[in-house]
Write a protein that holds these residues in place. Structure first.
Motif, mmCIF file in Angstrom:
data_model
loop_
_atom_site.group_PDB
_atom_site.id
_atom_site.type_symbol
_atom_site.label_atom_id
_atom_site.label_comp_id
_atom_site.label_asym_id
_atom_site.label_seq_id
_atom_site.Cartn_x
_atom_site.Cartn_y
_atom_site.Cartn_z
ATOM 1 N N ASN A 1 41.052 20.530 17.653
ATOM 2 C CA ASN A 1 40.758 19.199 17.131
ATOM 3 C C ASN A 1 40.522 19.314 15.620
ATOM 4 O OD1 ASN A 1 38.327 17.045 16.471
ATOM 5 N ND2 ASN A 1 39.847 16.216 17.886
ATOM 6 N N PHE A 2 41.337 18.595 14.838
ATOM 7 C CA PHE A 2 41.190 18.542 13.390
ATOM 8 C C PHE A 2 40.372 17.297 13.049
ATOM 9 C CE2 PHE A 2 45.132 20.839 14.180
ATOM 10 C CZ PHE A 2 44.973 21.960 13.381
ATOM 11 N N TRP A 3 39.290 17.473 12.284
ATOM 12 C CA TRP A 3 38.370 16.361 12.034
ATOM 13 C C TRP A 3 37.718 16.521 10.656
ATOM 14 C CZ3 TRP A 3 33.009 17.055 11.360
ATOM 15 C CH2 TRP A 3 32.559 18.366 11.569
ATOM 16 N N ALA A 4 37.065 15.433 10.211
ATOM 17 C CA ALA A 4 36.265 15.465 8.986
ATOM 18 C C ALA A 4 35.082 14.509 9.167
ATOM 19 C CB ALA A 4 37.096 15.058 7.776
ATOM 20 N N SER A 5 33.985 14.822 8.505
ATOM 21 C CA SER A 5 32.767 14.020 8.684
ATOM 22 C C SER A 5 32.898 12.616 8.105
ATOM 23 C CB SER A 5 31.571 14.730 8.035
ATOM 24 O OG SER A 5 31.755 14.834 6.632
ATOM 25 N N TRP A 6 33.785 12.420 7.120
ATOM 26 C CA TRP A 6 33.946 11.104 6.487
ATOM 27 C C TRP A 6 34.877 10.188 7.276
ATOM 28 C CZ3 TRP A 6 39.050 10.528 5.891
ATOM 29 C CH2 TRP A 6 39.825 11.678 5.702
ATOM 30 N N CYS A 7 35.473 10.684 8.343
ATOM 31 C CA CYS A 7 36.513 9.970 9.087
ATOM 32 C C CYS A 7 35.905 9.200 10.272
ATOM 33 C CB CYS A 7 37.530 11.019 9.554
ATOM 34 S SG CYS A 7 38.598 10.527 10.907
ATOM 35 N N PRO A 8 35.837 7.846 10.209
ATOM 36 C CA PRO A 8 35.236 7.084 11.309
ATOM 37 C C PRO A 8 35.872 7.336 12.685
ATOM 38 C CG PRO A 8 35.376 5.700 9.376
ATOM 39 C CD PRO A 8 36.139 6.968 9.067
ATOM 40 N N PRO A 9 37.219 7.426 12.815
ATOM 41 C CA PRO A 9 37.768 7.713 14.145
ATOM 42 C C PRO A 9 37.353 9.096 14.666
ATOM 43 C CG PRO A 9 39.480 6.818 12.705
ATOM 44 C CD PRO A 9 38.290 7.097 11.846
ATOM 45 N N CYS A 10 37.180 10.063 13.752
ATOM 46 C CA CYS A 10 36.701 11.388 14.167
ATOM 47 C C CYS A 10 35.284 11.267 14.722
ATOM 48 C CB CYS A 10 36.694 12.373 12.991
ATOM 49 S SG CYS A 10 38.289 12.623 12.193
ATOM 50 N N THR B 1 44.582 15.990 17.639
ATOM 51 C CA THR B 1 44.194 16.891 18.725
ATOM 52 C C THR B 1 45.432 17.511 19.351
ATOM 53 O OG1 THR B 1 42.222 15.579 19.181
ATOM 54 C CG2 THR B 1 42.966 17.047 20.934
ATOM 55 N N VAL B 2 45.343 18.803 19.594
ATOM 56 C CA VAL B 2 46.448 19.580 20.159
ATOM 57 C C VAL B 2 45.916 20.389 21.329
ATOM 58 C CG1 VAL B 2 48.090 21.441 19.664
ATOM 59 C CG2 VAL B 2 47.559 19.761 17.890
ATOM 60 N N VAL B 3 46.696 20.461 22.401
ATOM 61 C CA VAL B 3 46.362 21.350 23.522
ATOM 62 C C VAL B 3 47.537 22.284 23.750
ATOM 63 C CG1 VAL B 3 45.837 21.519 25.987
ATOM 64 C CG2 VAL B 3 44.810 19.688 24.626
ATOM 65 N N LEU B 4 47.246 23.584 23.782
ATOM 66 C CA LEU B 4 48.243 24.611 24.082
ATOM 67 C C LEU B 4 47.974 25.153 25.474
ATOM 68 C CD1 LEU B 4 48.003 26.650 20.744
ATOM 69 C CD2 LEU B 4 49.454 24.679 21.234
ATOM 70 N N ASP B 5 49.033 25.377 26.253
ATOM 71 C CA ASP B 5 48.818 25.949 27.583
ATOM 72 C C ASP B 5 48.719 27.463 27.500
ATOM 73 O OD1 ASP B 5 51.416 26.983 27.499
ATOM 74 O OD2 ASP B 5 52.249 25.488 28.860
ATOM 75 N N ARG B 6 48.591 28.111 28.667
ATOM 76 C CA ARG B 6 48.345 29.551 28.711
ATOM 77 C C ARG B 6 49.543 30.372 28.219
ATOM 78 N NH1 ARG B 6 43.860 30.664 32.503
ATOM 79 N NH2 ARG B 6 44.881 32.558 33.187
ATOM 80 N N LYS B 7 50.688 29.729 28.113
ATOM 81 C CA LYS B 7 51.865 30.411 27.567
ATOM 82 C C LYS B 7 52.026 30.123 26.078
ATOM 83 C CE LYS B 7 54.291 30.421 31.957
ATOM 84 N NZ LYS B 7 55.410 29.897 32.736
ATOM 85 N N LEU C 1 53.021 23.877 23.433
ATOM 86 C CA LEU C 1 52.347 22.665 22.980
ATOM 87 C C LEU C 1 52.437 21.616 24.086
ATOM 88 C CD1 LEU C 1 51.077 21.571 20.308
ATOM 89 C CD2 LEU C 1 53.333 20.698 19.753
ATOM 90 N N ARG C 2 51.289 21.272 24.687
ATOM 91 C CA ARG C 2 51.289 20.339 25.817
ATOM 92 C C ARG C 2 50.715 18.973 25.462
ATOM 93 N NH1 ARG C 2 51.890 23.105 30.645
ATOM 94 N NH2 ARG C 2 52.008 21.041 31.579
ATOM 95 N N LEU C 3 49.973 18.899 24.354
ATOM 96 C CA LEU C 3 49.452 17.611 23.880
ATOM 97 C C LEU C 3 49.410 17.665 22.361
ATOM 98 C CD1 LEU C 3 47.835 14.848 24.268
ATOM 99 C CD2 LEU C 3 45.797 16.239 24.102
ATOM 100 N N HIS C 4 49.917 16.608 21.735
ATOM 101 C CA HIS C 4 49.760 16.437 20.288
ATOM 102 C C HIS C 4 49.454 14.970 20.070
ATOM 103 C CE1 HIS C 4 50.557 16.135 16.020
ATOM 104 N NE2 HIS C 4 50.433 17.450 15.961
#
Length: 200
Positions: free
Chosen positions: A89-98, A164-170, A173-176
């Motif tokens: 998860n890429f985020w920043a403290s100034w970012c309201p959606p984060c 947000t990104v999810v990588l599987d066990r291999k 890239l399963r979620l971007h």
């Protein structure tokens, strides 16, 4: 004075809504709260893709060697995380959606932090990292605090926060997902459980 009372009686709801709108515009936490209410409906969420639709090996190779640094200064190389499900998860403290989605990221972390096959990489992109650390401490969040230790591959992050990104066990890239989402839904936990059950 009497005219003011009459105006307030006639326009009271408009005045209240105007004040609330101004508060939401200027207060990051108020914005985050409103966005969180929208996210809790699930309409903004993105699901984990089927393994047949997962990105190919060329995409996997393009983010191998993505380096991060933790609070102790230790380097984490994502290519060493093969055989694990990786939530980034890429985020920043100034970012309201984060800020809006962070409680759900924390709940997801709490759910899986003791699973040896799951790794959380919560990557702070504040220009001043002290602001990110302060935000986590102020809100009582315990997710790992990481910062980039080199270039971030475009396949993972292209400039929109949050991402947000999810990588599987291999390592596929399963979620971007760019933008706000709620990661504390049972349906998302079920998808993570399915990834954890898959053989590396």
């Amino acid at each position: 004075m009497e005219n003011l009372k009459i105006w307030i009686r006639k326009n009271g709801s408009t005045a209240v809504l105007t004040v609330l709108f101004i508060i939401i515009l200027v207060n990051k936490d108020a914005k985050a709260w409103l966005m969180r209410q929208v996210a809790s409906t699930g309409i903004l969420n993105s699901g984990i893709s089927d393994s047949k639709k997962a990105q190919g090996s060329s995409k996997q190779a393009s983010y191998a060697g993505f380096m991060l640094k933790n609070e102790d200064g230790n380097i984490i190389d994502t290519s060493a995380l093969q055989n694990k499900v990786v939530f980034i998860n890429f985020w920043a403290s100034w970012c309201p959606p984060c800020r809006a989605e962070f409680p759900s990221v924390q709940k997801l972390y709490d759910q899986y932090k003791n699973n040896p096959d799951m790794v959380f990489l919560t990557v702070n992109l504040d220009d001043n990292t002290a602001l990110g650390k302060s935000y986590l401490k102020e809100k009582g969040f315990t997710v790992p605090f990481l910062v980039p230790a080199g270039e971030i591959p475009d396949v993972l992050y292209s400039g929109s926060l949050p991402t947000t990104v999810v990588l599987d066990r291999k390592g596929a890239l399963r979620l971007h997902h760019t933008g706000l989402a709620d990661y504390s839904k049972d349906s998302f936990y079920t998808q993570i459980d399915e990834l954890l059950k898959q053989k590396p």
